[in-house]
Scaffold this active site. Structure first.
Site, mmCIF file in Angstrom:
data_model
loop_
_atom_site.group_PDB
_atom_site.id
_atom_site.type_symbol
_atom_site.label_atom_id
_atom_site.label_comp_id
_atom_site.label_asym_id
_atom_site.label_seq_id
_atom_site.Cartn_x
_atom_site.Cartn_y
_atom_site.Cartn_z
ATOM 1 N N ASP A 225 -18.670 45.589 7.783
ATOM 2 C CA ASP A 225 -18.365 46.044 9.041
ATOM 3 C C ASP A 225 -19.720 45.911 10.091
ATOM 4 O O ASP A 225 -20.801 45.514 9.722
ATOM 5 C CB ASP A 225 -18.190 47.820 8.895
ATOM 6 C CG ASP A 225 -18.073 48.604 10.085
ATOM 7 O OD1 ASP A 225 -17.303 48.101 10.905
ATOM 8 O OD2 ASP A 225 -18.730 49.429 10.418
ATOM 9 N N ASP B 167 -20.265 48.003 13.720
ATOM 10 C CA ASP B 167 -20.642 49.189 14.231
ATOM 11 C C ASP B 167 -21.042 50.174 13.268
ATOM 12 O O ASP B 167 -20.110 50.595 12.512
ATOM 13 C CB ASP B 167 -19.933 49.561 15.336
ATOM 14 C CG ASP B 167 -19.623 48.779 16.414
ATOM 15 O OD1 ASP B 167 -20.750 48.497 17.266
ATOM 16 O OD2 ASP B 167 -18.532 47.991 16.590
ATOM 17 N N THR C 4 -14.497 43.782 12.106
ATOM 18 C CA THR C 4 -14.933 44.976 13.010
ATOM 19 C C THR C 4 -13.868 45.446 13.691
ATOM 20 O O THR C 4 -12.705 44.652 13.813
ATOM 21 C CB THR C 4 -15.843 44.437 14.004
ATOM 22 O OG1 THR C 4 -16.261 45.629 14.991
ATOM 23 C CG2 THR C 4 -15.496 43.204 14.587
ATOM 24 N N SER C 5 -13.770 46.654 14.054
ATOM 25 C CA SER C 5 -12.698 47.303 14.891
ATOM 26 C C SER C 5 -12.787 47.016 16.521
ATOM 27 O O SER C 5 -12.166 47.475 17.184
ATOM 28 C CB SER C 5 -12.579 48.948 14.595
ATOM 29 O OG SER C 5 -12.274 49.076 13.237
ATOM 30 N N LYS D 151 -8.231 48.986 10.997
ATOM 31 C CA LYS D 151 -8.509 49.995 10.075
ATOM 32 C C LYS D 151 -8.188 51.307 10.577
ATOM 33 O O LYS D 151 -8.146 51.612 11.599
ATOM 34 C CB LYS D 151 -10.255 50.036 10.140
ATOM 35 C CG LYS D 151 -10.866 48.736 9.673
ATOM 36 C CD LYS D 151 -12.156 48.845 9.739
ATOM 37 C CE LYS D 151 -12.836 47.414 9.630
ATOM 38 N NZ LYS D 151 -14.373 47.596 9.880
ATOM 39 N N ASP E 59 -19.275 51.971 6.994
ATOM 40 C CA ASP E 59 -20.015 53.399 7.033
ATOM 41 C C ASP E 59 -19.184 54.564 7.387
ATOM 42 O O ASP E 59 -19.555 55.648 7.337
ATOM 43 C CB ASP E 59 -21.088 53.447 8.383
ATOM 44 C CG ASP E 59 -20.257 53.229 9.780
ATOM 45 O OD1 ASP E 59 -20.357 54.112 10.439
ATOM 46 O OD2 ASP E 59 -19.584 52.114 9.889
#
Length: 238
Positions: free
Chosen positions: A26, A28, A126-127, A158, A183
């Protein structure tokens, strides 16, 4: 789902924590600290809309999903308007984003492992959309992923497993052969559903929150190292 993840407690330096064909990361909250930018941007947007404030459990999820969670009755047209608006806020505040301690070294080790293995062995899922990822990541001068999955490349973000399944597919490995480092609960759920070995860093949530969703909990990337060994990646306590 695990009852509680293993931790680094009692692990000597160099202890092998996991082995895998590839590692999926991931961004962020894992590699970079964008919390201030994210929360300020969303608090502004949601406050203007009378929809409260950004909730901690929104972290790690695509912006359109967050809008649906915060405003369940929002129309599709209005959702797209607000998505564009909040992404603009986040891009404008990308200068507030910093790399976490350990990120640059860890990514450098992955680049060394890639050279040793003579194949791609790491990716970022990543989102963020691609423009937002670029605005946050590029200025930091970190090793850039050859394989990158952003929110605008998947149909289901996600906590759905699609981002990590796609990242693994692009690397030519099965997700079950991967380590995922995350995270936030949404990202951890995505990684677990993909079948990966799940590692959580404690950058945005407590051990009590992430423990049931992870196989291993570590304070941060500063506490581990990665290397190539016998055709695999080996994650060690540092």
């Amino acid at each position: 789902m695990a009852d509680m993840a293993a931790t680094l407690d009692g692990c000597a330096k160099g202890t092998v924590l996991a082995r895998a064909k590839a590692i999926l990361l991931d961004s962020d909250g894992t590699l970079v600290d964008s919390t201030r930018s994210v929360e300020a941007s969303w608090d502004t947007l949601l406050g203007d809309e009378g929809a409260g404030r950004f909730e901690k459990h929104y972290h790690g999820q695509p912006a359109r999903r967050v809008l649906r969670l915060a405003m369940p009755d929002i129309s599709d047209e209005r959702l797209e308007e607000l998505f564009t608006k909040v992404e603009g806020y986040e891009i404008a505040s990308a200068g507030d984003v910093e790399a976490f301690d350990g990120t640059a070294r860890f990514l450098g080790e992955l680049e060394e492992a890639k050279a040793a293995l003579s194949r791609e062995c790491w990716a970022i899922a990543t989102s963020c959309t691609r423009p937002l990822f670029e605005a946050r990541y590029r200025p930091l001068g970190l090793p850039y992923p050859t394989t990158l999955v952003t929110a605008d490349q998947v149909r289901h973000g996600k906590p759905d497993p699609e981002p990590y399944l796609l990242a693994a597919q692009r690397l030519g490995v099965d997700a079950a052969e991967c380590i995922v480092v995350e995270d936030a609960p949404g990202g951890l759920a995505s990684a677990r559903a993909a079948g990966a070995f799940v590692v959580s860093v404690l950058n945005s949530a407590s051990a009590e929150t992430v423990g049931p969703l992870a196989d291993l909990v570590i304070p941060s990337l500063a506490d581990v190292s990665i290397e190539a060994c016998e055709g695999e990646l080996v994650l060690r306590a540092r």
